[in-house]
Design a protein around this motif. Structure first.
Motif, mmCIF file in Angstrom:
data_model
loop_
_atom_site.group_PDB
_atom_site.id
_atom_site.type_symbol
_atom_site.label_atom_id
_atom_site.label_comp_id
_atom_site.label_asym_id
_atom_site.label_seq_id
_atom_site.Cartn_x
_atom_site.Cartn_y
_atom_site.Cartn_z
ATOM 1 N N ASP A 81 2.964 15.103 -2.048
ATOM 2 C CA ASP A 81 2.338 14.245 -3.056
ATOM 3 C C ASP A 81 1.318 13.281 -2.469
ATOM 4 N N GLY A 82 1.003 13.442 -1.186
ATOM 5 C CA GLY A 82 -0.047 12.632 -0.569
ATOM 6 C C GLY A 82 0.442 11.477 0.274
ATOM 7 N N ARG A 83 1.712 11.153 0.207
ATOM 8 C CA ARG A 83 2.221 10.066 1.038
ATOM 9 C C ARG A 83 2.196 10.483 2.505
ATOM 10 N N ASN A 84 1.799 9.568 3.369
ATOM 11 C CA ASN A 84 1.646 9.906 4.781
ATOM 12 C C ASN A 84 2.790 9.398 5.643
ATOM 13 N N ASP A 85 3.894 9.028 5.008
ATOM 14 C CA ASP A 85 5.024 8.494 5.754
ATOM 15 C C ASP A 85 6.304 8.904 5.047
ATOM 16 N N ALA A 86 7.317 9.296 5.814
ATOM 17 C CA ALA A 86 8.603 9.689 5.219
ATOM 18 C C ALA A 86 9.337 8.515 4.601
ATOM 19 N N ASN A 87 8.960 7.294 4.985
ATOM 20 C CA ASN A 87 9.674 6.099 4.530
ATOM 21 C C ASN A 87 8.848 5.260 3.564
#
Length: 256
Positions: free
Chosen positions: A9-15
């Motif tokens: 979905d475009g988020r660049n971090d797992a957190n």
């Protein structure tokens, strides 16, 4: 998770949380209402009461709590009943029911769209609707999910606020809810008491404890979002998480 750590979905971090959004008071006939969005997952909550209660459900020392969860289409099934039970437990812990004996407080949550994390989204919508209705609370509460699994080429990993696609690929999805301080101060106080714990799948205890810590940090950001929403409750504006995170940054791994 795609190569380079970028999620589908475009988020660049797992957190990182998905974008948050809310609207307070969208329903004119409810005593309080709120629409809450976590990415493409959206829930609409309405609160009625304290009001009259039937003699069968009347409690002499406190208010009765009724919860109804309605799916987007079709009739409520087993999954809906599970969400209702979790919501009811959270409300029993959060509402000062002794202030309204022989009365009833009703919560209705309507699923608008589900792209994962529906339980957490419903809990957050319920909190804002209760605050919009002016119901007395011991503390506001916030909820978020976390998933464990082997995503794409990654080894076993943990991701915060999973989408529906990530949840389907996960071995385990856990959802936690926390008391987050007084409704007036929201993020300024932090009780941290766990009031919701739901698990799909099997997880090792150490993984669960890591998820608790990560979800607690994320819930602080959601509580900050509540505070911004309530600062604007009279104007009933729609706000976005980009504004909220001027108050509280999105949580990172090991962040404080």
């Amino acid at each position: 998770m795609a190569p380079g750590g970028v999620r589908a979905d475009g988020r660049n971090d797992a957190n990182t949380l998905r974008a948050l959004g809310c609207e307070l008071g969208p329903l004119s006939r409810a005593d309080g209402s709120a629409q809450f969005a976590m990415g493409a997952t959206v829930a609409l909550a309405a609160v009625y009461g304290p009001g009259d209660v039937s003699a069968r459900r009347e409690k002499p020392d406190r208010a009765a709590i009724e919860v109804s969860y309605k799916p987007k289409v079709g009739l409520p099934g087993v999954a809906c009943k599970k969400i209702e039970r979790h919501l009811h437990h959270v409300l029993e812990e959060a509402i000062l029911t002794h202030l309204h004996p022989r009365a009833c407080i009703s919560l209705i949550v309507q699923e608008i769209s589900d792209d994962g994390g529906m339980l957490a989204c419903a809990v957050n919508a319920a909190c804002l609707a209760l605050m919009d209705a002016g119901v007395s609370l011991t503390a506001c509460f916030a909820s978020v999910s976390c998933a464990f699994g082997s995503f794409a080429d990654d080894e076993l990993a943990m991701v915060l606020d999973p989408s529906q696609a990530e949840s389907k690929d996960a071995e385990t999805v856990v959802t936690f809810g926390f008391m987050m301080g007084s409704p007036e101060t929201s993020a300024d106080g932090d009780d941290g008491t766990v009031v919701l714990s739901a698990t799909q799948g099997v997880a090792q205890p150490d993984k669960v404890m890591a998820a608790v810590d990560l979800c607690h940090e994320a819930s602080k950001a959601i509580a900050s979002f509540y505070r911004l929403a309530n600062q604007r409750r009279l104007s009933k504006e729609t706000i976005t998480s980009q504004e909220a995170f001027k108050v509280k940054n999105q949580p990172k791994a090991g962040g404080k």
